[in-house]
Design a protein around this motif. Structure first.
Motif, PDB file in Angstrom:
ATOM      1  N   PRO A   1       0.825  -1.213   0.000  1.00  0.00           N
ATOM      2  CA  PRO A   1       0.000   0.000   0.000  1.00  0.00           C
ATOM      3  C   PRO A   1       0.857   1.261   0.000  1.00  0.00           C
ATOM      4  O   PRO A   1       2.070   1.195   0.245  1.00  0.00           O
ATOM      5  N   PRO A   2       0.241   2.418  -0.243  1.00  0.00           N
ATOM      6  CA  PRO A   2       0.993   3.669  -0.144  1.00  0.00           C
ATOM      7  C   PRO A   2       1.554   3.856   1.258  1.00  0.00           C
ATOM      8  O   PRO A   2       0.940   3.430   2.246  1.00  0.00           O
ATOM      9  N   GLY A   3       2.729   4.468   1.346  1.00  0.00           N
ATOM     10  CA  GLY A   3       3.329   4.726   2.642  1.00  0.00           C
ATOM     11  C   GLY A   3       2.884   6.063   3.194  1.00  0.00           C
ATOM     12  O   GLY A   3       2.047   6.746   2.593  1.00  0.00           O
ATOM     13  N   PRO A   4       3.434   6.467   4.325  1.00  0.00           N
ATOM     14  CA  PRO A   4       4.405   5.711   5.125  1.00  0.00           C
ATOM     15  C   PRO A   4       3.726   4.643   5.976  1.00  0.00           C
ATOM     16  O   PRO A   4       2.541   4.736   6.285  1.00  0.00           O
ATOM     17  N   TYR A   5       4.520   3.628   6.363  1.00  0.00           N
ATOM     18  CA  TYR A   5       4.057   2.593   7.277  1.00  0.00           C
ATOM     19  C   TYR A   5       4.607   2.905   8.672  1.00  0.00           C
ATOM     20  O   TYR A   5       5.643   3.550   8.820  1.00  0.00           O
ATOM     21  N   THR A   6       3.915   2.418   9.684  1.00  0.00           N
ATOM     22  CA  THR A   6       4.385   2.566  11.062  1.00  0.00           C
ATOM     23  C   THR A   6       4.522   1.194  11.708  1.00  0.00           C
ATOM     24  O   THR A   6       3.943   0.207  11.243  1.00  0.00           O
ATOM     25  N   MET A   7       5.249   1.131  12.802  1.00  0.00           N
ATOM     26  CA  MET A   7       5.357  -0.127  13.526  1.00  0.00           C
ATOM     27  C   MET A   7       3.994  -0.543  14.072  1.00  0.00           C
ATOM     28  O   MET A   7       3.685  -1.734  14.156  1.00  0.00           O
ATOM     29  N   ALA A   8       3.163   0.444  14.403  1.00  0.00           N
ATOM     30  CA  ALA A   8       1.805   0.126  14.855  1.00  0.00           C
ATOM     31  C   ALA A   8       1.012  -0.541  13.740  1.00  0.00           C
ATOM     32  O   ALA A   8       0.185  -1.429  14.001  1.00  0.00           O
ATOM     33  N   ASP A   9       1.243  -0.132  12.485  1.00  0.00           N
ATOM     34  CA  ASP A   9       0.581  -0.779  11.348  1.00  0.00           C
ATOM     35  C   ASP A   9       0.951  -2.258  11.284  1.00  0.00           C
ATOM     36  O   ASP A   9       0.095  -3.125  11.092  1.00  0.00           O
ATOM     37  N   TYR A  10       2.245  -2.541  11.416  1.00  0.00           N
ATOM     38  CA  TYR A  10       2.711  -3.932  11.325  1.00  0.00           C
ATOM     39  C   TYR A  10       2.147  -4.775  12.468  1.00  0.00           C
ATOM     40  O   TYR A  10       1.752  -5.932  12.266  1.00  0.00           O
ATOM     41  N   ALA A  11       2.099  -4.203  13.676  1.00  0.00           N
ATOM     42  CA  ALA A  11       1.544  -4.936  14.804  1.00  0.00           C
ATOM     43  C   ALA A  11       0.046  -5.166  14.612  1.00  0.00           C
ATOM     44  O   ALA A  11      -0.473  -6.248  14.917  1.00  0.00           O
ATOM     45  N   ALA A  12      -0.657  -4.164  14.083  1.00  0.00           N
ATOM     46  CA  ALA A  12      -2.096  -4.312  13.846  1.00  0.00           C
ATOM     47  C   ALA A  12      -2.368  -5.349  12.766  1.00  0.00           C
ATOM     48  O   ALA A  12      -3.354  -6.099  12.852  1.00  0.00           O
ATOM     49  N   ASP A  13      -1.515  -5.406  11.747  1.00  0.00           N
ATOM     50  CA  ASP A  13      -1.665  -6.452  10.727  1.00  0.00           C
ATOM     51  C   ASP A  13      -1.557  -7.833  11.362  1.00  0.00           C
ATOM     52  O   ASP A  13      -2.346  -8.743  11.071  1.00  0.00           O
ATOM     53  N   ALA A  14      -0.555  -7.993  12.222  1.00  0.00           N
ATOM     54  CA  ALA A  14      -0.329  -9.294  12.865  1.00  0.00           C
ATOM     55  C   ALA A  14      -1.502  -9.679  13.760  1.00  0.00           C
ATOM     56  O   ALA A  14      -1.978 -10.820  13.731  1.00  0.00           O
ATOM     57  N   MET A  15      -1.978  -8.735  14.552  1.00  0.00           N
ATOM     58  CA  MET A  15      -3.105  -9.047  15.426  1.00  0.00           C
ATOM     59  C   MET A  15      -4.386  -9.222  14.628  1.00  0.00           C
ATOM     60  O   MET A  15      -5.281  -9.976  15.028  1.00  0.00           O
ATOM     61  N   GLY A  16      -4.482  -8.546  13.491  1.00  0.00           N
ATOM     62  CA  GLY A  16      -5.620  -8.774  12.612  1.00  0.00           C
ATOM     63  C   GLY A  16      -5.654 -10.203  12.116  1.00  0.00           C
ATOM     64  O   GLY A  16      -6.716 -10.831  12.026  1.00  0.00           O
ATOM     65  N   LEU A  17      -4.472 -10.765  11.808  1.00  0.00           N
ATOM     66  CA  LEU A  17      -4.395 -12.153  11.377  1.00  0.00           C
ATOM     67  C   LEU A  17      -4.788 -13.089  12.521  1.00  0.00           C
ATOM     68  O   LEU A  17      -5.517 -14.074  12.309  1.00  0.00           O
ATOM     69  N   VAL A  18      -4.334 -12.790  13.727  1.00  0.00           N
ATOM     70  CA  VAL A  18      -4.709 -13.596  14.890  1.00  0.00           C
ATOM     71  C   VAL A  18      -6.232 -13.642  15.035  1.00  0.00           C
ATOM     72  O   VAL A  18      -6.830 -14.707  15.222  1.00  0.00           O
ATOM     73  N   GLY A  19      -6.860 -12.481  14.895  1.00  0.00           N
ATOM     74  CA  GLY A  19      -8.310 -12.438  14.981  1.00  0.00           C
ATOM     75  C   GLY A  19      -8.986 -13.163  13.836  1.00  0.00           C
ATOM     76  O   GLY A  19     -10.002 -13.845  14.022  1.00  0.00           O
ATOM     77  N   HIS A  20      -8.419 -13.025  12.635  1.00  0.00           N
ATOM     78  CA  HIS A  20      -8.971 -13.698  11.454  1.00  0.00           C
ATOM     79  C   HIS A  20      -8.980 -15.209  11.643  1.00  0.00           C
ATOM     80  O   HIS A  20      -9.911 -15.898  11.185  1.00  0.00           O
ATOM     81  N   LEU A  21      -7.981 -15.737  12.323  1.00  0.00           N
ATOM     82  CA  LEU A  21      -7.883 -17.173  12.560  1.00  0.00           C
ATOM     83  C   LEU A  21      -8.771 -17.632  13.711  1.00  0.00           C
ATOM     84  O   LEU A  21      -8.885 -18.839  13.969  1.00  0.00           O
ATOM     85  N   GLY A  22      -9.366 -16.689  14.412  1.00  0.00           N
ATOM     86  CA  GLY A  22     -10.225 -17.041  15.530  1.00  0.00           C
ATOM     87  C   GLY A  22      -9.480 -17.317  16.816  1.00  0.00           C
ATOM     88  O   GLY A  22     -10.045 -17.879  17.762  1.00  0.00           O
ATOM     89  N   TRP A  23      -8.204 -16.923  16.870  1.00  0.00           N
ATOM     90  CA  TRP A  23      -7.418 -17.116  18.073  1.00  0.00           C
ATOM     91  C   TRP A  23      -7.688 -15.973  19.046  1.00  0.00           C
ATOM     92  O   TRP A  23      -7.758 -14.811  18.641  1.00  0.00           O
TER      93      TRP A  23
END
Length: 266
Positions: free
Chosen positions: A62-84
């Protein structure tokens, strides 16, 4: 090829294996293809989830800039997507930075945490500013990067350590791979986000049992940075290994130790 639409972008991920739930977070410029040996090792022991982080691999750029909070939110979004609701987390290098950001933001959702060859940023110590590694010829930049990877690396050392020579040759081959301008932009955006990483003053929020693993000769994330992380996380354990930024390959004890820790109870 599973993808999940999270935080406005399509994220490619893989899930495999059986055992405790484990989220794996990879390093700078590295996608799941490059990380396959590590992913394979963890999948032998865990119900493993791993993804190409934004800007890399088969995930959107996606267009930048990216933040470390973005990367952490992506990871936790995946955790939620998996139902964990909770899982164990291992982060390597840049992934360790993301893991720290995740763990200080959602401490109750992390069961156990392994932080590998990484840094806290700020007063605790930043990793080497890789986004500034642009001066000089390609040969000079390659030589500089080599010594950052392991501060012992020089022609004489490598001539007498063939296993390390193989590691260096592998890094060189990876560096020669062709990338589109858009892929290069994604890598650059990641490095710029990395340059602003700083969780030093928030590390005390982490409540999960934590292992900090560092290489004695790491010029990217020095041992002192690992010590700073361990000093600030209640009850954290620091282990130093014989090697540089790639000590998990160089020291045969490292990967089994990390896996054993993540398999632990409590």
């Amino acid at each position: 090829m599973p993808t999940a639409h999270l935080n406005g972008i399509d994220i490619y991920y893989e899930r495999r294996g059986e055992g405790p739930r484990l989220l794996f977070l990879n390093g700078s410029g590295s996608d799941l293809v490059a990380a396959a040996p590590f992913v394979d090792a963890y999948a032998e022991h865990f119900d493993l989830a791993a993804h190409d982080q934004r800007g890399l691999g088969r995930t959107a750029i996606p267009p930048g800039p990216y933040t470390m909070a973005d990367y952490a939110a992506d990871a936790m979004g995946l955790v939620g997507h998996l139902g964990w609701t909770r899982c164990r987390v291992v982060g390597v290098s840049f992934g360790g930075m993301v893991a720290q950001e995740l763990a200080v933001t959602w401490p109750d959702q992390v069961e156990r945490l392994a932080l590998v060859c990484t840094s806290p940023g700020g007063a605790g110590g930043a990793s080497y500013p890789l986004h500034e590694l642009t001066a000089g010829s390609p040969e000079e930049r390659g030589s500089h990067m080599l010594q950052l990877t392991d501060t012992r690396y020089c022609p004489e050392w490598l001539a007498s350590h063939p296993e390390d020579r193989l590691i260096v040759d592998g890094l060189a081959a990876r560096g020669r791979r062709e990338r589109t301008a858009e892929q290069q932009r994604g890598e650059r955006e990641q490095l710029l986000a990395r340059s602003h990483h700083d969780v030093t003053d928030r590390l005390s929020r982490i409540t999960a049992p934590t292992l900090v693993a560092s290489g004695r000769y790491d010029g990217i994330a020095p041992l002192a940075n690992g010590e700073a992380i361990a000093d600030r996380i209640p009850g954290a354990e620091l282990r130093a290994y014989e090697g540089g930024h790639l000590f998990t390959i160089q020291d045969a004890r490292a990967q089994p130790d990390i896996i054993a820790f993540l398999l632990g109870d409590g």
